[in-house]
Every structure is written in C-alpha cells, then in structure tokens.
Design an enzyme around this catalytic site. Sequence first.
Site, PDB file in Angstrom:
ATOM      1  N   GLU A 174      10.530 -11.348  -2.311  1.00  0.00           N
ATOM      2  CA  GLU A 174      10.494 -11.944  -3.654  1.00  0.00           C
ATOM      3  C   GLU A 174      11.835 -11.756  -4.362  1.00  0.00           C
ATOM      4  O   GLU A 174      12.277 -12.616  -5.116  1.00  0.00           O
ATOM      5  CB  GLU A 174       9.333 -11.340  -4.462  1.00  0.00           C
ATOM      6  CG  GLU A 174       7.998 -11.919  -4.025  1.00  0.00           C
ATOM      7  CD  GLU A 174       6.809 -10.992  -4.190  1.00  0.00           C
ATOM      8  OE1 GLU A 174       6.906 -10.007  -4.942  1.00  0.00           O
ATOM      9  OE2 GLU A 174       5.769 -11.268  -3.548  1.00  0.00           O
TER      10      GLU A 174
ATOM     11  N   LYS B  78       4.237  -4.494  -7.537  1.00  0.00           N
ATOM     12  CA  LYS B  78       4.981  -5.634  -8.111  1.00  0.00           C
ATOM     13  C   LYS B  78       4.945  -5.543  -9.652  1.00  0.00           C
ATOM     14  O   LYS B  78       4.946  -4.433 -10.170  1.00  0.00           O
ATOM     15  CB  LYS B  78       4.402  -6.943  -7.581  1.00  0.00           C
ATOM     16  CG  LYS B  78       4.277  -6.914  -6.039  1.00  0.00           C
ATOM     17  CD  LYS B  78       4.038  -8.229  -5.411  1.00  0.00           C
ATOM     18  CE  LYS B  78       3.944  -8.038  -3.897  1.00  0.00           C
ATOM     19  NZ  LYS B  78       3.865  -9.265  -3.151  1.00  0.00           N
TER      20      LYS B  78
ATOM     21  N   HIS C 110      13.055  -6.832  -0.924  1.00  0.00           N
ATOM     22  CA  HIS C 110      11.756  -7.524  -0.789  1.00  0.00           C
ATOM     23  C   HIS C 110      11.996  -9.033  -0.839  1.00  0.00           C
ATOM     24  O   HIS C 110      12.886  -9.501  -1.546  1.00  0.00           O
ATOM     25  CB  HIS C 110      10.830  -7.081  -1.926  1.00  0.00           C
ATOM     26  CG  HIS C 110       9.433  -7.583  -1.752  1.00  0.00           C
ATOM     27  ND1 HIS C 110       9.068  -8.865  -2.085  1.00  0.00           N
ATOM     28  CD2 HIS C 110       8.329  -6.994  -1.239  1.00  0.00           C
ATOM     29  CE1 HIS C 110       7.785  -9.031  -1.791  1.00  0.00           C
ATOM     30  NE2 HIS C 110       7.318  -7.904  -1.273  1.00  0.00           N
TER      31      HIS C 110
ATOM     32  N   SER D 189      -0.510  -9.530   3.201  1.00  0.00           N
ATOM     33  CA  SER D 189      -1.966  -9.732   3.199  1.00  0.00           C
ATOM     34  C   SER D 189      -2.722  -8.683   4.009  1.00  0.00           C
ATOM     35  O   SER D 189      -3.727  -8.997   4.646  1.00  0.00           O
ATOM     36  CB  SER D 189      -2.313 -11.156   3.670  1.00  0.00           C
ATOM     37  OG  SER D 189      -1.767 -12.110   2.778  1.00  0.00           O
TER      38      SER D 189
ATOM     39  N   GLY E 131       0.993 -12.334   0.040  1.00  0.00           N
ATOM     40  CA  GLY E 131       0.181 -12.867  -1.061  1.00  0.00           C
ATOM     41  C   GLY E 131      -0.548 -14.147  -0.726  1.00  0.00           C
ATOM     42  O   GLY E 131      -1.080 -14.814  -1.616  1.00  0.00           O
TER      43      GLY E 131
ATOM     44  N   GLU F 149       7.928  -7.880   6.741  1.00  0.00           N
ATOM     45  CA  GLU F 149       7.032  -8.649   5.900  1.00  0.00           C
ATOM     46  C   GLU F 149       7.295 -10.134   6.104  1.00  0.00           C
ATOM     47  O   GLU F 149       8.193 -10.704   5.462  1.00  0.00           O
ATOM     48  CB  GLU F 149       7.246  -8.291   4.430  1.00  0.00           C
ATOM     49  CG  GLU F 149       6.983  -6.841   4.099  1.00  0.00           C
ATOM     50  CD  GLU F 149       6.535  -6.664   2.664  1.00  0.00           C
ATOM     51  OE1 GLU F 149       5.458  -6.133   2.453  1.00  0.00           O
ATOM     52  OE2 GLU F 149       7.268  -7.095   1.753  1.00  0.00           O
TER      53      GLU F 149
ATOM     54  N   ASN G 265       2.828  -1.563  -3.091  1.00  0.00           N
ATOM     55  CA  ASN G 265       3.846  -2.264  -3.872  1.00  0.00           C
ATOM     56  C   ASN G 265       3.114  -3.006  -4.983  1.00  0.00           C
ATOM     57  O   ASN G 265       2.510  -4.040  -4.739  1.00  0.00           O
ATOM     58  CB  ASN G 265       4.605  -3.247  -2.957  1.00  0.00           C
ATOM     59  CG  ASN G 265       5.549  -4.140  -3.743  1.00  0.00           C
ATOM     60  OD1 ASN G 265       5.827  -3.876  -4.916  1.00  0.00           O
ATOM     61  ND2 ASN G 265       6.040  -5.198  -3.110  1.00  0.00           N
TER      62      ASN G 265
HETATM   63  P1  PGA Z   1       0.532  -8.623  -0.243  1.00  0.00           P
HETATM   64  O1  PGA Z   1       2.046  -8.236  -0.569  1.00  0.00           O
HETATM   65  O2  PGA Z   1      -0.118  -7.427   0.400  1.00  0.00           O
HETATM   66  O3  PGA Z   1      -0.074  -8.977  -1.561  1.00  0.00           O
HETATM   67  O4  PGA Z   1       0.592  -9.806   0.697  1.00  0.00           O
HETATM   68  C1  PGA Z   1       2.792  -7.406   0.284  1.00  0.00           C
HETATM   69  C2  PGA Z   1       4.184  -7.218  -0.276  1.00  0.00           C
HETATM   70  O5  PGA Z   1       4.723  -8.158  -0.864  1.00  0.00           O
HETATM   71  O6  PGA Z   1       4.788  -6.135  -0.152  1.00  0.00           O
END
Ligand code: PGA
Length: 255
Positions: free
Chosen positions: A98, A11, A96, A213, A174, A168, A9
């Site tokens: 976010e 982003k 997601h 992460s 993140g 998630e 992903n």
């Molecule tokens: P990350 O993000 O691996 O940077 O923690 C995962 C995601 O948001 O899908």
Amino acid sequence: MRQKFVCGNWKMNGTIEETRKLLFQLNVEWSKTCENIEVAVCPPFTSLLIAKHELEFAKIKFGAQNCHWQDKGAFTGEISAVMLAELDCTYVIVGHSERRTLFGETNETVAKKAAAVIQAGMLPIICVGETEKEREANQTEAVLRAQIEGSLATITNENCSKMVIAYEPVWAIGTGKNATPAQAQEAHAFIRSELKMRYGNAADSIQILYGGSLKPENADAIFAQPDVDGGLIGGASLDAGSFVRIIESAAETRA
Ligand code: PGA
C-alpha cells in the site's frame, strides 16, 4: 530453527480507545495460548504509546507501519526510526505494497528505511510481492528478485539476522483471495534461495512471513509450509478472536 512469528498490521484502524480495548481482549485471550511463538501488533502511530502501556507486561510486542530514514529535520509529517525506538517499538513494517502503490515508496526508499530501523535498534519487516498482472505474465520471480535486490540493498551479511521478510502478493491483500499453500511455499522458497545467494547459510534463519487474506480458516495449511514462518495479518488481526486463532494455528505448526 526459525521461530514462528505472527504480526498484526492494523493499517489506519483504531483510535486510542479502540486500541486499548483490542489489546485488553488480546491479552486476555493470549494467556490461554501456546508460548513458543512471537507475536506483535502494528497499530497506527497515534496508538503506539497506549500499546506501550497496555503491553508492558505482555508477551505481545508492538511496532510501527512506516518511518522516515532521517533521524530528524525538515520533513513535515514524517516520523523517524529514532522516534519509534524511543517508544520501544520492536518492529517497523517497511515497503508494504500500500505504501509502494499509494505513496510512491520505491525499493530505494525501502532500503534506506530498513537501514534506519536497524540502526535505531529495531527490526524492519520488509514487504515484497507481485501484482496479479505480474503473476499472470509469469513475472513473479523477476519481480521478487528485483524487490529483494533493491529493498535489501542496505542489508549486509552482518545485519541480515536483524530483519524479517514478508511475502505479500498484492492480489491477495484485503481481497479475500489468499495464495494457495503451494503458491505461498513456492514464493517463499524462491525468496529464501535469493537470500541464500546474498547471505549464505544465514538465510536459513531469516523469518519469511506470508501476508494476504490470512484467516483462521486458511492459516493451518499455509503455516504448514516449510518456508512459511508465520504471517502478517491485516483485516483478521482487528478481531481478537480471529487473531488469536491464527496465533494458535502458527503455534501448532511451529517448525
Ligand atoms: P489482509 O492484509 O490480511 O487484510 O489481506 C495483509 C497486509 O496488508 O499486511
């Protein structure tokens, strides 16, 4: 048995030129890795066309990070599932965290998007996960149950094999603080039990990815969990070397 699946992903990262370079590196690295695994990347909308070209002969699939549920109309700034299907996307990430927290996505809109994605012939990757506060208040299962009920409201027995779930935990995204393998397994097993209640034995074939992460350093232990069928990778998918190491890790622990 469920095939392992690793999805990047990206982003809001990657110009068209950066996408071209990263996919070139991935293609080179990929040829060295194991075959029996599904791999996809989800770049920004503006890079989907270059992804289609660069991945034409590759084993790597690609998808989008969001869509609208209507096919077309007066929805300024939106992109429909039908338009993404035209670009040959295989997947669309929906719900997601976010999008839920920064852009007001609700279970209801996630459910509409998931239905539109399936209708257009693609697979939604439906994201669920609790916040740190909710976990500390022992609400993880209640939150996951509500998200599954709401976000999967449009998914019937007939089309439940056409989706992927991503667990998630919001506190792990993140932050560099991943769920422990035991925490991931516990949440995945709970999600699978909820899916079983909705879809019966078909739930055994639904891929549930872990996201938050994930890195080459922690991938082995998380992928080794029986209900973890791969990963949705943010930061670490932007580096070809790290992403391929995560893919290799999943391929080695294939169920
Ligand atoms: P990350 O993000 O691996 O940077 O923690 C995962 C995601 O948001 O899908």
